[in-house]
Motif scaffolding. Structure first.
Motif, PDB file in Angstrom:
ATOM      1  N   TYR A   1       0.825  -1.214   0.000  1.00  0.00           N
ATOM      2  CA  TYR A   1       0.000   0.000   0.000  1.00  0.00           C
ATOM      3  C   TYR A   1       0.859   1.263   0.000  1.00  0.00           C
ATOM      4  O   TYR A   1       0.624   2.200  -0.779  1.00  0.00           O
ATOM      5  CB  TYR A   1      -0.925  -0.007   1.211  1.00  0.00           C
ATOM      6  CG  TYR A   1      -2.208  -0.781   1.016  1.00  0.00           C
ATOM      7  CD1 TYR A   1      -2.443  -1.503  -0.142  1.00  0.00           C
ATOM      8  CD2 TYR A   1      -3.198  -0.781   1.993  1.00  0.00           C
ATOM      9  CE1 TYR A   1      -3.606  -2.210  -0.326  1.00  0.00           C
ATOM     10  CE2 TYR A   1      -4.378  -1.482   1.825  1.00  0.00           C
ATOM     11  CZ  TYR A   1      -4.578  -2.192   0.659  1.00  0.00           C
ATOM     12  OH  TYR A   1      -5.740  -2.888   0.470  1.00  0.00           O
TER      13      TYR A   1
ATOM     14  N   ARG B   1      -6.197   0.367 -10.473  1.00  0.00           N
ATOM     15  CA  ARG B   1      -7.043  -0.025  -9.340  1.00  0.00           C
ATOM     16  C   ARG B   1      -6.232  -0.162  -8.061  1.00  0.00           C
ATOM     17  O   ARG B   1      -6.728   0.141  -6.967  1.00  0.00           O
ATOM     18  CB  ARG B   1      -7.751  -1.333  -9.677  1.00  0.00           C
ATOM     19  CG  ARG B   1      -8.838  -1.744  -8.686  1.00  0.00           C
ATOM     20  CD  ARG B   1      -9.666  -2.886  -9.229  1.00  0.00           C
ATOM     21  NE  ARG B   1     -10.338  -2.532 -10.463  1.00  0.00           N
ATOM     22  CZ  ARG B   1     -11.507  -1.875 -10.519  1.00  0.00           C
ATOM     23  NH1 ARG B   1     -12.101  -1.493  -9.401  1.00  0.00           N
ATOM     24  NH2 ARG B   1     -12.057  -1.599 -11.684  1.00  0.00           N
TER      25      ARG B   1
ATOM     26  N   CYS C   1      -6.982   1.820  -4.512  1.00  0.00           N
ATOM     27  CA  CYS C   1      -7.175   1.105  -3.246  1.00  0.00           C
ATOM     28  C   CYS C   1      -6.232   1.637  -2.172  1.00  0.00           C
ATOM     29  O   CYS C   1      -6.630   1.806  -1.006  1.00  0.00           O
ATOM     30  CB  CYS C   1      -6.943  -0.387  -3.451  1.00  0.00           C
ATOM     31  SG  CYS C   1      -8.203  -1.202  -4.444  1.00  0.00           S
ATOM     32  N   SER C   2      -4.985   1.943  -2.531  1.00  0.00           N
ATOM     33  CA  SER C   2      -4.029   2.463  -1.554  1.00  0.00           C
ATOM     34  C   SER C   2      -4.453   3.841  -1.058  1.00  0.00           C
ATOM     35  O   SER C   2      -4.418   4.124   0.151  1.00  0.00           O
ATOM     36  CB  SER C   2      -2.633   2.528  -2.173  1.00  0.00           C
ATOM     37  OG  SER C   2      -2.205   1.251  -2.588  1.00  0.00           O
TER      38      SER C   2
ATOM     39  N   ARG D   1      -7.478   5.142  -1.083  1.00  0.00           N
ATOM     40  CA  ARG D   1      -8.690   4.992  -0.271  1.00  0.00           C
ATOM     41  C   ARG D   1      -8.341   4.539   1.146  1.00  0.00           C
ATOM     42  O   ARG D   1      -8.902   5.037   2.129  1.00  0.00           O
ATOM     43  CB  ARG D   1      -9.627   3.975  -0.920  1.00  0.00           C
ATOM     44  CG  ARG D   1     -10.462   4.532  -2.056  1.00  0.00           C
ATOM     45  CD  ARG D   1     -11.380   3.455  -2.590  1.00  0.00           C
ATOM     46  NE  ARG D   1     -12.288   3.971  -3.606  1.00  0.00           N
ATOM     47  CZ  ARG D   1     -13.161   3.223  -4.276  1.00  0.00           C
ATOM     48  NH1 ARG D   1     -13.211   1.904  -4.038  1.00  0.00           N
ATOM     49  NH2 ARG D   1     -13.953   3.759  -5.169  1.00  0.00           N
ATOM     50  N   SER D   2      -7.423   3.574   1.256  1.00  0.00           N
ATOM     51  CA  SER D   2      -7.023   3.105   2.578  1.00  0.00           C
ATOM     52  C   SER D   2      -6.366   4.215   3.386  1.00  0.00           C
ATOM     53  O   SER D   2      -6.636   4.366   4.586  1.00  0.00           O
ATOM     54  CB  SER D   2      -6.063   1.922   2.430  1.00  0.00           C
ATOM     55  OG  SER D   2      -5.554   1.517   3.681  1.00  0.00           O
TER      56      SER D   2
ATOM     57  N   SER E   1     -14.353   6.445  -8.121  1.00  0.00           N
ATOM     58  CA  SER E   1     -14.596   5.026  -8.412  1.00  0.00           C
ATOM     59  C   SER E   1     -14.122   4.727  -9.826  1.00  0.00           C
ATOM     60  O   SER E   1     -13.973   5.623 -10.657  1.00  0.00           O
ATOM     61  CB  SER E   1     -16.078   4.678  -8.255  1.00  0.00           C
ATOM     62  OG  SER E   1     -16.862   5.427  -9.160  1.00  0.00           O
TER      63      SER E   1
END
Length: 658
Positions: free
Chosen positions: A407, A447, A451-452, A454-455, A475
């Motif tokens: 991440y 993607r 994701c990273s 968002r985390s 998104s």
């Protein structure tokens, strides 16, 4: 009484008392032709039967010579007279004592039913030996002129040259000026723990398998030393001669408070020859380590090096205060004879360990990437790492170290680009900035980068470092894939392809009850209720799910529990599934991910595909999402996802879907 002129010499095969045991072994007789005539008038049982057979043999062979009848009749008389008391048959080995006609007499006895198969003749061991060894004087067991040990010296003149022994003045193969006998005597009496030393003489020894062994090794130049039990005896003598050990002067007093934290101790200068004595409390801790290992089903001899480390640290520092894990690791790193296996966990259970916080290489690299960013971003990333490690302001499930590194490494280039254009504060980042950063990526990184980010922003929002989460509104479009059933030939004989009871239980729980491999690995013994046929699945952050065991799964579970109790009856690991490593692991670790993955690799089916096939098969028999939620414990959206795949005709397309 015999009449006058009859012959029966009592010195030839005298009659013996039946049932009388002999005190000495019979060494065999040597008969001559005249011995048979000396007992010609003795009444011998079964003699007429043998003589009749001899007449038949003579007729068959066409023999009429008086000499033939004389030799065979006298031999038969001697053979029957030399029988053991109470024995009717003649031993075949006894015919060798007769003077002549052995085969013919044996044939007659055999036809009369009076011949017994030969017994192996026992030869005294002394018949194979030559007495004492000429070199070391070892008694018995000497087959050659010398014993085996001296023969080894004799056939290696380049190692053991022949010369005059300094001690006994004999000319024999020598080592360091002494023959083998003198070397043995000197080695035995140098550390005379057994009292073998004599004044004016030497103690001899047995030969053969009881002979003492002498192992020599060259040190420097021509100096030769002994090894093996002699070296151990010398060590024992030195230990006895040493003064009693004293308690260390550097024991840590729990009443003394430290002014500052001392740097790490340097154990490389440790002198183990002057090891201090253990206090009474320290001896109890060392003895408790043995009981701790046995309670885990482990052999204390396998971790003898850990005992050595514990005695060193406990002897020098004491056990009145918690020991530093850094000291234990430093002593364990001294040599291959020092280890700390199972030691930290044992001391931690006693409250005698101050653990060392060691980050893995992945976490350290992630922190290094955070340090390379501007101050505001560096603080935010360090906070993000703490949240992913489960040590944030609120407890959470910790991620794997490699996931944390993945991440951070994906988000680091984006954060560096924002800092280069003047965006140096996470609170200044907007959804447009995230959208542009994600759009600049290609392939699978698109993607993964989203994701990273968002985390990270979810963790910063949770820790209240940002007011809003800008990544929430971003998104990516993606295909809505529906689960597909597996082929019938892939499911046929699935359990039969698993090798062990543990693998069959793992496959059965996934195939029948749609559990994930993570859930199977972390099942505990307390989660099982065999009386009611229930299994509780603990899911962090969600309600527990209850599985009602069918007959197949119940049999698989019972078989595995029987094998588990048989192989590891004293294990303290609470997990249901164990391996050889986790059964004796004092940290009570769960089964590895690879161990639950291997049975599915062997049968050629992924666990996730098998689980999806089971839920999809259940969805084909019902249109009620509540039923799927209760049976498998899945979320409502997941249940509708499987129902849409099972009954596509009942769902109309969304008119506003892209």
């Amino acid at each position: 009484m015999l009449a006058k002129g009859q012959r029966d010499d009592e010195d030839v095969c005298p009659p013996q008392i039946p049932g009388q045991l002999a005190l000495f072994r019979d060494h065999g007789r040597r008969f001559s032709s005249k011995h048979g005539g000396m007992i010609r008038d003795r009444e011998i049982e079964d003699l007429p039967l043998v003589l009749d057979q001899l007449r038949i043999i003579a007729d068959q062979r066409g023999v009429s010579s008086a000499g033939w009848f004389y030799d065979t009749w006298q031999g038969a008389r001697l053979a029957l007279a030399s029988r053991e008391p109470g024995e009717r048959r003649v031993g075949a080995e006894m015919l060798a004592d007769l003077p002549k006609m052995h085969p013919t007499i044996a044939e007659a006895l055999k036809r009369a039913g009076l011949l017994r198969p030969a017994r192996p003749r026992l030869v005294l061991a002394s018949a194979f030996t030559r007495g004492s060894c000429e070199h070391c004087l070892a008694w018995n067991g000497v087959v050659r002129r010398v014993c085996a040990g001296c023969h080894h010296w004799e056939r290696k003149p380049h190692h053991f040259p022949v010369s005059v022994c300094v001690r006994c003045c004999r000319e024999l193969p020598t080592s360091a000026g002494h023959c083998r006998r003198c070397r043995l005597v000197m080695a035995e009496t140098a550390s005379d723990l057994s009292g073998a030393g004599m004044v004016g003489g030497d103690q001899l020894w047995f030969g053969g398998e009881f002979a003492p062994l002498l192992r020599t090794v060259k040190h420097k130049g021509t100096e030769v030393g002994v090894r093996g039990r002699f070296e151990a005896k010398a060590k024992a003598v030195r230990e006895v001669a040493q003064p009693p050990r004293e308690v260390s002067d550097h024991l840590i007093d729990p009443r003394q408070q430290g002014l500052f934290r001392c740097p790490e101790r340097d154990w490389t200068r440790l002198d183990e020859t002057r090891r201090p004595a253990l206090t009474e409390h320290a001896m109890q801790v060392v003895a408790g380590f043995t009981s701790h290992l046995r309670s885990l089903g482990a052999d204390p001899k396998q971790v003898a090096s850990s005992f050595r480390t514990l005695r060193i640290v406990a002897g020098h520092l004491g056990v009145e205060v918690p020991l530093l894990e850094a000291d234990i690791r430093a002593v364990a790193a001294l040599s291959d004879s020092h280890h700390h296996a199972r030691l930290p966990h044992y001391l931690q259970q006693l409250g005698l360990l101050e653990p060392l916080n060691l980050d893995s290489a992945d976490v350290r690299h992630a922190r290094e990437l955070a340090d390379a960013l501007p101050t505001a971003f560096a603080t935010a990333v360090h906070t993000w790492i703490r949240v992913m490690a489960g040590v944030g302001t609120r407890p959470s499930r910790a991620l794997k170290d490699r996931t944390i590194h993945a991440y951070v490494s994906r988000a680091h280039p984006v954060l560096s680009d924002w800092a280069s254009v003047g965006l140096e504060d996470p609170r200044a980042i907007t959804s447009s900035d995230i959208d542009r950063a994600v759009s600049a990526q290609r392939g699978a990184n698109t993607r993964a980068t989203l994701c990273s980010l968002r985390s990270m922003f979810r963790a910063l929002k949770r820790e209240r470092l940002v007011f809003r989460d800008p990544a929430r509104a971003v998104s990516l479009p993606g295909p809505n894939t529906l689960p597909r059933p597996l082929a019938t030939d892939q499911l046929r004989g699935l359990l039969g392809q698993a090798d062990t009871a543990r693998d069959r239980l793992t496959v059965g729980l996934v195939a029948v009850h749609a559990l994930t491999r993570f859930e199977v690995r972390h099942l505990l013994l307390t989660d099982i209720d065999l009386t009611r046929g229930r299994l509780t699945i603990r899911r962090p952050g969600c309600l527990d799910h209850t599985v009602y065991l069918d007959e197949l799964t119940w049999d698989l579970l019972r078989t595995w529990l029987a094998e588990r109790s048989t192989r590891w009856p004293s294990t303290t690991n609470p997990h249901l599934l164990l391996s050889r490593q986790t059964a004796v692991n004092d940290s009570n670790a769960a089964l590895s991910d690879l161990s639950t993955k291997k049975p599915f690799m062997a049968i050629g089916v992924r666990a996730s595909a098998l689980r999806a096939d089971r839920i999809l098969d259940e969805a084909k028999h019902t249109a009620d999402p509540i039923h799927l939620i209760r049976v498998f414990g899945i979320a409502p959206n997941t249940a509708m996802h499987y129902l849409r795949a099972a009954h596509p005709a009942q769902f109309r397309p969304d008119p506003i879907a892209p």
